[in-house]
Design an enzyme around this catalytic site. Structure first.
Site, PDB file in Angstrom:
ATOM      1  N   CYS A 146       1.635  50.017  55.202  1.00 10.67           N
ATOM      2  CA  CYS A 146       2.760  49.560  56.030  1.00 10.67           C
ATOM      3  C   CYS A 146       2.701  48.052  56.280  1.00 10.67           C
ATOM      4  O   CYS A 146       3.701  47.363  56.176  1.00 10.67           O
ATOM      5  CB  CYS A 146       2.780  50.305  57.352  1.00 10.67           C
ATOM      6  SG  CYS A 146       2.940  52.086  57.153  1.00 10.67           S
ATOM      7  N   HIS A 147       1.517  47.554  56.626  1.00  6.58           N
ATOM      8  CA  HIS A 147       1.395  46.137  56.944  1.00  6.58           C
ATOM      9  C   HIS A 147       0.193  45.486  56.278  1.00  6.58           C
ATOM     10  O   HIS A 147      -0.126  44.337  56.545  1.00  6.58           O
ATOM     11  CB  HIS A 147       1.333  45.933  58.461  1.00  6.58           C
ATOM     12  CG  HIS A 147       2.556  46.442  59.138  1.00  6.58           C
ATOM     13  ND1 HIS A 147       2.604  47.686  59.722  1.00  6.58           N
ATOM     14  CD2 HIS A 147       3.791  45.915  59.276  1.00  6.58           C
ATOM     15  CE1 HIS A 147       3.816  47.883  60.206  1.00  6.58           C
ATOM     16  NE2 HIS A 147       4.557  46.831  59.955  1.00  6.58           N
TER      17      HIS A 147
END
Length: 182
Positions: A146-147
């Site tokens: 996600c990040h």
């Protein structure tokens, strides 16, 4: 005006009056407790919640290098039987390179078995790296796509926006082959 016989008897027997007053207060207290108990008792956790508080895991079937995911308190928990190479890399990691410095031996009870809550400490995603063939990141542990958080073989944050290491839940060894998480 004449006093009745019962009034005269009450004036002459104050102990009887004290008993009635004390008995009335006692019955009032019992009644208040009977009303308050259900209100207090309903604040206890439900039986299904208590059942989720602990989970037992058979670790005897986890081969070296293999990971499993179990559920505890609604969260995924990663249990990894680490290889000798994974243990060596986790133990020799330079503490200066760690954002949340924590030695490997403070995160495990036995070097070969790592137990961590599988929730990224950045925004609560579930990192990849549990299944064969999944991306494990730059440090061969877990990777949160996600990040871009990278965790090492001890679940410590090494790269990316996550502020802290993967959480180590409370766990105990019930035997050589069973652990209790929670």
């Amino acid at each position: 005006m004449t006093k009745s016989t019962s009034d005269t008897k009450d004036l002459q027997d104050p102990e009887r009056r004290d008993f009635i007053v004390v008995a009335t207060y006692a019955m009032g207290a019992v009644g208040a407790a009977a009303v308050a108990w259900p209100l207090i008792d309903q604040m206890n956790p439900a039986a299904d919640t208590l059942a989720l508080a602990n989970t037992e895991v058979d670790i005897s079937k986890i081969a070296e290098g293999q990971s499993i995911t179990v559920k505890w308190r609604g969260k995924p928990v990663f249990v990894r039987h680490r290889t000798a190479d994974e243990i060596a890399r986790a133990e020799t990691a330079n503490g200066d390179d760690l954002r949340d410095p924590q030695p490997d031996d403070a995160r495990v009870q036995r070097p070969e078995l790592l137990v961590v809550v599988g929730v990224c400490t950045h925004l609560g995603c579930v990192p990849l790296g549990q299944k064969t063939g999944e991306v494990r990141g730059d440090y061969d542990g877990w990777f949160c796509p996600c990040h871009g958080s990278h965790y090492d073989t001890s679940g410590r944050i090494r790269k990316g926006p996550a502020p802290t290491n993967l959480e180590v839940p409370p766990y105990t060894f019930l035997s050589d082959s069973v652990i209790r998480i929670g």
